[in-house]
Write an enzyme that holds these catalytic residues in place. Structure first.
Site, mmCIF file in Angstrom:
data_model
loop_
_atom_site.group_PDB
_atom_site.id
_atom_site.type_symbol
_atom_site.label_atom_id
_atom_site.label_comp_id
_atom_site.label_asym_id
_atom_site.label_seq_id
_atom_site.Cartn_x
_atom_site.Cartn_y
_atom_site.Cartn_z
ATOM 1 N N LYS A 70 0.695 -1.248 -0.017
ATOM 2 C CA LYS A 70 -0.046 0.074 0.071
ATOM 3 C C LYS A 70 0.932 1.110 0.047
ATOM 4 O O LYS A 70 0.341 2.343 0.499
ATOM 5 C CB LYS A 70 -1.180 0.000 1.317
ATOM 6 C CG LYS A 70 -1.721 -1.127 1.356
ATOM 7 C CD LYS A 70 -2.475 -1.542 0.012
ATOM 8 C CE LYS A 70 -3.408 -0.492 -0.315
ATOM 9 N NZ LYS A 70 -4.193 -0.725 -1.668
ATOM 10 N N THR B 138 3.702 0.529 -4.870
ATOM 11 C CA THR B 138 4.323 -0.230 -5.863
ATOM 12 C C THR B 138 3.787 -0.715 -6.989
ATOM 13 O O THR B 138 4.590 -0.671 -8.032
ATOM 14 C CB THR B 138 4.828 -1.613 -4.813
ATOM 15 O OG1 THR B 138 3.595 -2.187 -4.593
ATOM 16 C CG2 THR B 138 5.408 -1.264 -3.625
ATOM 17 N N ARG C 23 -9.285 3.854 -3.503
ATOM 18 C CA ARG C 23 -10.439 3.336 -2.504
ATOM 19 C C ARG C 23 -10.503 4.673 -1.590
ATOM 20 O O ARG C 23 -9.612 5.363 -1.094
ATOM 21 C CB ARG C 23 -10.534 2.014 -1.948
ATOM 22 C CG ARG C 23 -10.460 0.917 -2.655
ATOM 23 C CD ARG C 23 -10.732 -0.264 -1.752
ATOM 24 N NE ARG C 23 -10.784 -1.449 -2.303
ATOM 25 C CZ ARG C 23 -9.574 -2.281 -2.630
ATOM 26 N NH1 ARG C 23 -8.350 -1.859 -2.123
ATOM 27 N NH2 ARG C 23 -9.551 -3.431 -3.098
#
Length: 373
Positions: free
Chosen positions: A130, A133, A338
């Site tokens: 997270k 990458t 998100r």
């Protein structure tokens, strides 16, 4: 003179007619074969066209062993001239590029021409989860001298017992002067990973994408929540005891962000100069700048620049104007960007206090202030 008798239904066709029929049939079959090849649906090619098996490449019988002289050395990236004809990239997005997809077969044209070979990676994006990458890897794919495995191999944390030959088979084919890469963010927090990568090659270049550990933890939780809606709240998972304010460092979402602790393990096997730390925040605000640092680190010509990006206001991060192998704009999938749930401010503040000393130590170790405090 009587007219010649008509051929009976059972009589054989004249040789000239039969020869023309066979030529037409062969032409039709070849056309169909070429069409399927272009669509990447060719059947397995004859053995002489395929690359040497891993065992053969290792020098006969058996798996490649760590430290073997057969392991590839770091190539002189962008210095050796490649053929003018550019082959279709075997790791192009859209076929196995997602984190859950299988590896992609080599391009048929490359196999037919005997171009390229599979090599163990010379550079690995080892973390963090997270942090950004996937974005970094997708941006790097634009560079003609970078070839990367599509799916995350998870070799150094889950599949090490399969051997280096198996690992190499997951890699795409590369031409001379091109760099083979892969990314598996969980390597950074895997205790055995540094020693295992060092055993493969002490010269492996490592890239770590780091992000504000508090934001990273919330993003990590958000991803889990999307898969398991019935999990406890972020606040309840953060503390061992909320009354005393004791942070639960056993929770992976918290533990991953203690970057200094994990980096100490890597520095036992690799010098700090062999590890590049990329800011996840700057990867969003200035993707071309961060990609410039990566290209320099890998010894590549700076080809990826501002002209490759545009900012997507809906997603809140940059996208490629033209993805590798395509003329269309490309943004990361729906799983990226998100909306984070609302977290109690007191909990966020307590986490910032918890991470502060670790962040300060990380700044000292890397010689870079990431500005999280």
């Amino acid at each position: 003179t009587a007219p010649p008798a008509e051929s009976s239904p059972g009589s054989p066709l004249p040789r000239s007619v039969l020869r023309k029929f066979l030529l037409m049939l062969m032409s039709l079959l070849m056309s169909l074969y070429v069409f399927y090849c272009l669509a990447e649906r060719c059947p397995s090619l004859p053995a002489p066209l395929l690359a040497a098996a891993p065992e053969q490449a290792a020098g006969g019988g058996g798996w490649l062993e760590p430290g073997s002289p057969s392991l590839p050395s770091w190539p002189p990236a962008a210095r050796r001239k490649r053929p003018k004809q550019q082959l279709r990239r075997p790791d192009a997005p859209g076929r196995g590029a997602g984190s859950g997809g299988g590896r992609e077969p080599p391009g048929t044209l490359a196999l037919l021409l005997g171009e390229g070979s599979k090599r163990l990676p010379q550079a690995i994006i080892v973390g963090v989860k997270k942090g950004g990458t996937r974005a970094l890897l997708e941006f790097l794919r634009v560079h003609p001298d970078v070839r990367a495995a599509g799916a995350e191999p998870h070799f150094f944390d889950r599949g090490y017992e399969r051997g280096f030959a198996w690992y190499r088979e997951l890699m795409p084919r590369t031409l001379d002067g091109q760099i083979t890469m892969e990314k598996t963010p969980s390597y950074f927090v895997t205790k055995e990973a540094p020693a295992r990568i060092s055993a493969m090659s002490k010269g492996t270049k490592l890239i770590v994408v780091v992000r504000d550990p508090v934001t990273r933890a919330i993003s990590d939780y958000t991803q889990t929540l999307s898969k398991k809606p019935d999990i406890p709240t972020f606040e309840s998972l953060t503390f061992k005891n909320r009354t005393t304010g004791l942070i639960d460092t056993s929770w992976s979402a918290i533990q991953i962000g203690i970057y200094a602790k994990h980096l100490e393990n890597w520095l036992l096997y690799f010098p700090i100069g062999q590890i590049l730390f990329i800011s996840g925040e700057r990867l969003i605000s200035d993707p071309a700048g961060e990609l410039g640092r990566v290209q320099d680190f890998l010894g590549l010509k700076r080809i990826i620049t501002d002209k490759h990006f545009y900012f997507n206001k809906t997603k809140g991060f940059p996208c490629l104007k033209k993805a590798e192998g395509s003329s269309k704009p490309h943004c990361l999938g729906k799983t990226k960007g998100r909306t984070h749930p609302s977290i109690d401010r007191e909990v966020v503040q307590r986490l910032r206090e918890f991470y502060r000393p670790f962040n300060m130590k990380f700044y000292q170790m890397t010689g870079h202030d990431f500005g999280w405090d």
